[in-house]
Design an enzyme around this catalytic site. Structure first.
Site, short mmCIF file in Angstrom:
data_model
loop_
_atom_site.label_atom_id
_atom_site.label_comp_id
_atom_site.label_asym_id
_atom_site.label_seq_id
_atom_site.Cartn_x
_atom_site.Cartn_y
_atom_site.Cartn_z
N CYS A 210 -20.14 44.89 58.75
CA CYS A 210 -21.13 43.82 58.88
C CYS A 210 -21.08 43.30 60.32
O CYS A 210 -20.01 43.19 60.89
CB CYS A 210 -20.80 42.66 57.94
SG CYS A 210 -20.81 43.08 56.20
N GLU A 211 -22.25 42.95 60.86
CA GLU A 211 -22.27 42.35 62.20
C GLU A 211 -21.67 40.96 62.16
O GLU A 211 -21.01 40.55 63.10
CB GLU A 211 -23.71 42.28 62.72
CG GLU A 211 -24.24 43.61 63.18
CD GLU A 211 -25.63 43.51 63.77
OE1 GLU A 211 -26.12 42.40 64.04
OE2 GLU A 211 -26.25 44.58 63.95
#
Length: 136
Positions: free
Chosen positions: A51-52
Site C-alpha cells: 500500500c502507498e
C-alpha cells in the site's frame, strides 16, 4: 453467498447516494467509525505491505469466524477499509477465500473511483487477510 446484515445496510446506503461526492462523504464517515487500533497493534508485524499509505491489519478468530480490525493514515483509505471490513466480518475461512472483492466494490458503485494504487492497496489488504487466515 448472501450478504451479512451490516454489509446489506451499507450497500443500501451507497445505493441511495447520488454520485461520487455523496459516496466519498459516506466513505469518510465510515472511516471515522472504525475502531481505533492501539499503538501496539500498529506494530510493523501488522503492517500491510503493498500500500502507498500506511495500513495495519489485525485478525482474530472466534468460533471459526474471523474478526478484523484495520486502520490507515489516509482518510479515504480508512473509509475503504471500513467498507471492506463490514463485508468480511464474521466469515469463516472458506467464505473469506471465496469472496469477490471487486464485485463488492462494484455493487457499492466505487470500482471506477479506485485508482490503480488504491485498488492494489486493497488487494494487498485482502492478500494479507488470506495469509493471516491460512496461518491459523
Amino acid at each position: 453467498m448472501s450478504l451479512p446484515v451490516r454489509a446489506q445496510a451499507v450497500l443500501e446506503r451507497f445505493e441511495q447516494a447520488r454520485g461520487w461526492e455523496q459516496r466519498a462523504r459516506l466513505l469518510m464517515q465510515m472511516g471515522e467509525q472504525l475502531e481505533p487500533l492501539s499503538d501496539t497493534q500498529k506494530a510493523e508485524d501488522n503492517r500491510v505491505h503493498g500500500c502507498e499509505s500506511l495500513v495495519w491489519l489485525v485478525a482474530e478468530q472466534h468460533d471459526g469466524q474471523w474478526q478484523f480490525k484495520a486502520s490507515s493514515d489516509a482518510r479515504l483509505l480508512r473509509g475503504l477499509l471500513a467498507v471492506l471490513l463490514v463485508r468480511v466480518q464474521g466469515l469463516d475461512s472458506r467464505e473469506l477465500a471465496a469472496l469477490d472483492l471487486r464485485e463488492w466494490f462494484t455493487q457499492l458503485g466505487l470500482e471506477r473511483q479506485l485508482s490503480p494504487s488504491r485498488s492494489n492497496g486493497l488487494h494487498a489488504v485482502l492478500l494479507r487477510m488470506a495469509e493471516l487466515v491460512s496461518d491459523h
